[in-house]
Design a protein around this motif. Structure first.
Motif, PDB file in Angstrom:
ATOM      1  N   VAL A  54     -14.832  54.628  49.697  1.00 28.72           N
ATOM      2  CA  VAL A  54     -13.944  53.818  50.530  1.00 28.72           C
ATOM      3  C   VAL A  54     -14.704  53.377  51.784  1.00 28.72           C
ATOM      4  CG1 VAL A  54     -11.793  53.797  51.855  1.00 28.72           C
ATOM      5  CG2 VAL A  54     -11.892  54.968  49.644  1.00 28.72           C
ATOM      6  N   ASN A  55     -15.398  54.295  52.398  1.00 26.47           N
ATOM      7  CA  ASN A  55     -16.282  54.000  53.529  1.00 26.47           C
ATOM      8  C   ASN A  55     -17.439  54.990  53.437  1.00 26.47           C
ATOM      9  OD1 ASN A  55     -15.518  56.473  54.867  1.00 26.47           O
ATOM     10  ND2 ASN A  55     -13.647  55.470  55.515  1.00 26.47           N
ATOM     11  N   GLY A  56     -18.279  55.028  54.409  1.00 26.20           N
ATOM     12  CA  GLY A  56     -19.451  55.908  54.332  1.00 26.20           C
ATOM     13  C   GLY A  56     -19.142  57.387  54.314  1.00 26.20           C
ATOM     14  N   GLN A  57     -17.948  57.774  54.782  1.00 22.57           N
ATOM     15  CA  GLN A  57     -17.615  59.194  54.894  1.00 22.57           C
ATOM     16  C   GLN A  57     -16.528  59.655  53.923  1.00 22.57           C
ATOM     17  OE1 GLN A  57     -17.351  57.115  57.818  1.00 22.57           O
ATOM     18  NE2 GLN A  57     -19.529  57.443  58.088  1.00 22.57           N
ATOM     19  N   GLU A  58     -15.798  58.733  53.322  1.00 19.48           N
ATOM     20  CA  GLU A  58     -14.647  59.127  52.501  1.00 19.48           C
ATOM     21  C   GLU A  58     -14.642  58.442  51.143  1.00 19.48           C
ATOM     22  OE1 GLU A  58     -11.124  59.853  55.667  1.00 19.48           O
ATOM     23  OE2 GLU A  58     -11.969  57.825  55.660  1.00 19.48           O
ATOM     24  N   ILE A  59     -14.031  59.150  50.196  1.00 15.86           N
ATOM     25  CA  ILE A  59     -13.857  58.626  48.843  1.00 15.86           C
ATOM     26  C   ILE A  59     -12.387  58.770  48.455  1.00 15.86           C
ATOM     27  CG2 ILE A  59     -16.212  59.101  48.061  1.00 15.86           C
ATOM     28  CD1 ILE A  59     -13.842  61.386  46.579  1.00 15.86           C
ATOM     29  N   ALA A  60     -11.999  57.985  47.458  1.00 12.18           N
ATOM     30  CA  ALA A  60     -10.694  58.149  46.815  1.00 12.18           C
ATOM     31  C   ALA A  60     -10.970  58.542  45.367  1.00 12.18           C
ATOM     32  CB  ALA A  60      -9.903  56.843  46.878  1.00 12.18           C
ATOM     33  N   LEU A  61      -9.966  59.091  44.720  1.00 11.66           N
ATOM     34  CA  LEU A  61     -10.103  59.459  43.312  1.00 11.66           C
ATOM     35  C   LEU A  61      -9.362  58.461  42.438  1.00 11.66           C
ATOM     36  CD1 LEU A  61      -9.584  63.330  43.515  1.00 11.66           C
ATOM     37  CD2 LEU A  61     -11.748  62.057  43.454  1.00 11.66           C
ATOM     38  N   ALA A  62      -9.910  58.241  41.265  1.00 13.91           N
ATOM     39  CA  ALA A  62      -9.287  57.392  40.258  1.00 13.91           C
ATOM     40  C   ALA A  62      -9.403  58.119  38.926  1.00 13.91           C
ATOM     41  CB  ALA A  62      -9.976  56.035  40.190  1.00 13.91           C
ATOM     42  N   GLN A  63      -8.451  57.850  38.027  1.00  5.55           N
ATOM     43  CA  GLN A  63      -8.486  58.490  36.711  1.00  5.55           C
ATOM     44  C   GLN A  63      -8.533  57.420  35.629  1.00  5.55           C
ATOM     45  OE1 GLN A  63      -5.137  61.013  35.517  1.00  5.55           O
ATOM     46  NE2 GLN A  63      -6.579  62.286  34.378  1.00  5.55           N
ATOM     47  N   VAL A  64      -9.377  57.653  34.625  1.00  7.31           N
ATOM     48  CA  VAL A  64      -9.481  56.751  33.482  1.00  7.31           C
ATOM     49  C   VAL A  64      -8.239  56.939  32.607  1.00  7.31           C
ATOM     50  CG1 VAL A  64     -10.789  56.163  31.410  1.00  7.31           C
ATOM     51  CG2 VAL A  64     -12.004  56.812  33.527  1.00  7.31           C
ATOM     52  N   ILE A  65      -7.442  55.889  32.512  1.00 10.20           N
ATOM     53  CA  ILE A  65      -6.229  55.914  31.696  1.00 10.20           C
ATOM     54  C   ILE A  65      -6.512  55.406  30.288  1.00 10.20           C
ATOM     55  CG2 ILE A  65      -3.852  55.032  31.486  1.00 10.20           C
ATOM     56  CD1 ILE A  65      -4.357  56.976  33.861  1.00 10.20           C
ATOM     57  N   GLU A  66      -7.355  54.385  30.212  1.00  9.64           N
ATOM     58  CA  GLU A  66      -7.640  53.776  28.913  1.00  9.64           C
ATOM     59  C   GLU A  66      -9.006  53.111  28.962  1.00  9.64           C
ATOM     60  OE1 GLU A  66      -6.397  53.119  25.068  1.00  9.64           O
ATOM     61  OE2 GLU A  66      -4.884  53.700  26.535  1.00  9.64           O
ATOM     62  N   LYS A  67      -9.826  53.334  27.928  1.00 14.87           N
ATOM     63  CA  LYS A  67     -11.084  52.612  27.778  1.00 14.87           C
ATOM     64  C   LYS A  67     -10.783  51.333  27.012  1.00 14.87           C
ATOM     65  CE  LYS A  67     -14.901  54.781  26.906  1.00 14.87           C
ATOM     66  NZ  LYS A  67     -15.978  55.639  26.391  1.00 14.87           N
ATOM     67  N   PHE A  93      -5.706  56.709  43.343  1.00 12.21           N
ATOM     68  CA  PHE A  93      -4.838  57.535  44.187  1.00 12.21           C
ATOM     69  C   PHE A  93      -5.148  57.328  45.668  1.00 12.21           C
ATOM     70  CE2 PHE A  93      -5.275  59.307  40.020  1.00 12.21           C
ATOM     71  CZ  PHE A  93      -3.948  59.480  39.657  1.00 12.21           C
ATOM     72  N   SER A  94      -4.157  57.602  46.511  1.00 12.97           N
ATOM     73  CA  SER A  94      -4.255  57.269  47.936  1.00 12.97           C
ATOM     74  C   SER A  94      -5.033  58.280  48.776  1.00 12.97           C
ATOM     75  CB  SER A  94      -2.866  57.088  48.538  1.00 12.97           C
ATOM     76  OG  SER A  94      -2.147  58.301  48.511  1.00 12.97           O
ATOM     77  N   ASP A  95      -5.006  59.543  48.436  1.00 13.02           N
ATOM     78  CA  ASP A  95      -5.641  60.547  49.292  1.00 13.02           C
ATOM     79  C   ASP A  95      -7.129  60.271  49.463  1.00 13.02           C
ATOM     80  OD1 ASP A  95      -3.237  61.829  49.557  1.00 13.02           O
ATOM     81  OD2 ASP A  95      -3.728  63.466  48.187  1.00 13.02           O
ATOM     82  N   LEU A  96      -7.595  60.427  50.696  1.00 17.13           N
ATOM     83  CA  LEU A  96      -9.017  60.285  50.989  1.00 17.13           C
ATOM     84  C   LEU A  96      -9.630  61.668  51.127  1.00 17.13           C
ATOM     85  CD1 LEU A  96      -9.060  57.366  53.577  1.00 17.13           C
ATOM     86  CD2 LEU A  96      -9.539  57.282  51.126  1.00 17.13           C
ATOM     87  N   LEU A  97     -10.824  61.826  50.572  1.00 12.86           N
ATOM     88  CA  LEU A  97     -11.552  63.087  50.632  1.00 12.86           C
ATOM     89  C   LEU A  97     -12.890  62.841  51.308  1.00 12.86           C
ATOM     90  CD1 LEU A  97     -10.885  64.169  46.950  1.00 12.86           C
ATOM     91  CD2 LEU A  97      -9.642  64.927  48.980  1.00 12.86           C
ATOM     92  N   ASP A  98     -13.357  63.818  52.033  1.00  9.32           N
ATOM     93  CA  ASP A  98     -14.642  63.743  52.696  1.00  9.32           C
ATOM     94  C   ASP A  98     -15.747  63.746  51.643  1.00  9.32           C
ATOM     95  OD1 ASP A  98     -17.135  65.004  53.996  1.00  9.32           O
ATOM     96  OD2 ASP A  98     -15.845  64.521  55.713  1.00  9.32           O
ATOM     97  N   VAL A  99     -16.708  62.870  51.799  1.00 11.61           N
ATOM     98  CA  VAL A  99     -17.814  62.754  50.838  1.00 11.61           C
ATOM     99  C   VAL A  99     -18.567  64.064  50.698  1.00 11.61           C
ATOM    100  CG1 VAL A  99     -20.052  61.640  50.430  1.00 11.61           C
ATOM    101  CG2 VAL A  99     -18.119  60.271  51.178  1.00 11.61           C
ATOM    102  N   GLU A 100     -18.780  64.762  51.805  1.00 17.77           N
ATOM    103  CA  GLU A 100     -19.584  65.981  51.817  1.00 17.77           C
ATOM    104  C   GLU A 100     -18.815  67.218  51.358  1.00 17.77           C
ATOM    105  OE1 GLU A 100     -22.826  65.866  52.475  1.00 17.77           O
ATOM    106  OE2 GLU A 100     -22.624  63.710  52.786  1.00 17.77           O
ATOM    107  N   GLU A 101     -17.508  67.144  51.358  1.00 15.15           N
ATOM    108  CA  GLU A 101     -16.674  68.317  51.065  1.00 15.15           C
ATOM    109  C   GLU A 101     -16.711  68.670  49.582  1.00 15.15           C
ATOM    110  OE1 GLU A 101     -11.919  68.835  51.060  1.00 15.15           O
ATOM    111  OE2 GLU A 101     -12.775  68.070  52.917  1.00 15.15           O
ATOM    112  N   SER A 102     -16.900  69.942  49.278  1.00  7.80           N
ATOM    113  CA  SER A 102     -16.800  70.368  47.891  1.00  7.80           C
ATOM    114  C   SER A 102     -15.316  70.490  47.566  1.00  7.80           C
ATOM    115  CB  SER A 102     -17.515  71.700  47.667  1.00  7.80           C
ATOM    116  OG  SER A 102     -16.901  72.709  48.416  1.00  7.80           O
ATOM    117  N   ARG A 103     -14.979  70.231  46.341  1.00  7.85           N
ATOM    118  CA  ARG A 103     -13.557  70.226  45.983  1.00  7.85           C
ATOM    119  C   ARG A 103     -13.344  70.735  44.568  1.00  7.85           C
ATOM    120  NH1 ARG A 103     -15.878  65.506  46.217  1.00  7.85           N
ATOM    121  NH2 ARG A 103     -15.298  65.031  48.312  1.00  7.85           N
TER     122      ARG A 103
END
Length: 155
Positions: free
Chosen positions: A15-28, A38-48
């Protein structure tokens, strides 16, 4: 070597240099992919722990080219059972002849005839570039402008 992916994979979308969003593959879909974003932003460096993150309500349901997955820009970070509540996408398509609207699914299969009234409430089948998906995420989170075209990505 191009990255591989499968249905249910969870992707990290910048999303930007410090954050990412998650997406899920629904169909190929051949060279395209249907994603729930999905809307939640996660820190790029953070383990999850992907299993502990709530992925119930996507903000976007979008068909896009899979090149960002294959080239590693949107890496696969896990795999989970598909989220509940994802609607089966139905689009309108004009068929000539006989000159009527019909339902079309995300795979391009054309189905039954529908009224003009119902068609007026439905979207046309569109695919968006990966750059549009990233721009829509930035716009949603206030890191860039919201373009009216992004409305077509929203559920």
């Amino acid at each position: 070597m191009l990255g591989k992916y499968r249905k249910g994979d969870i992707l990290s979308v910048p999303v930007n240099g410090q954050e990412i969003a998650l997406a899920q593959v629904i169909e190929k879909l051949g060279g395209n992919v249907l994603l729930a974003v999905f809307s939640d932003l996660l820190d790029v460096e953070e383990s999850r722990d992907i299993e502990s993150i709530e992925l119930d309500t996507p903000i976007f349901l979008v068909e896009t080219m899979d090149i960002r997955i294959k080239d590693g820009a949107w890496p696969v970070v896990g795999n989970r059972q598909l989220v509940g509540g994802i609607p089966d996408l139905e689009y309108k398509v004009w068929v000539e002849p006989p000159g009527e609207y019909r339902i079309q699914d995300v795979r391009g299969n054309v189905g039954v005839s529908i009224s003009s009234e119902r068609a007026s409430k439905m979207k046309l089948h569109k695919s968006f570039s990966p750059a549009v998906v990233e721009s829509a995420l930035r716009g949603f989170h206030g890191y860039g402008p919201w373009n009216q075209a992004f409305d077509d990505l929203t559920i």
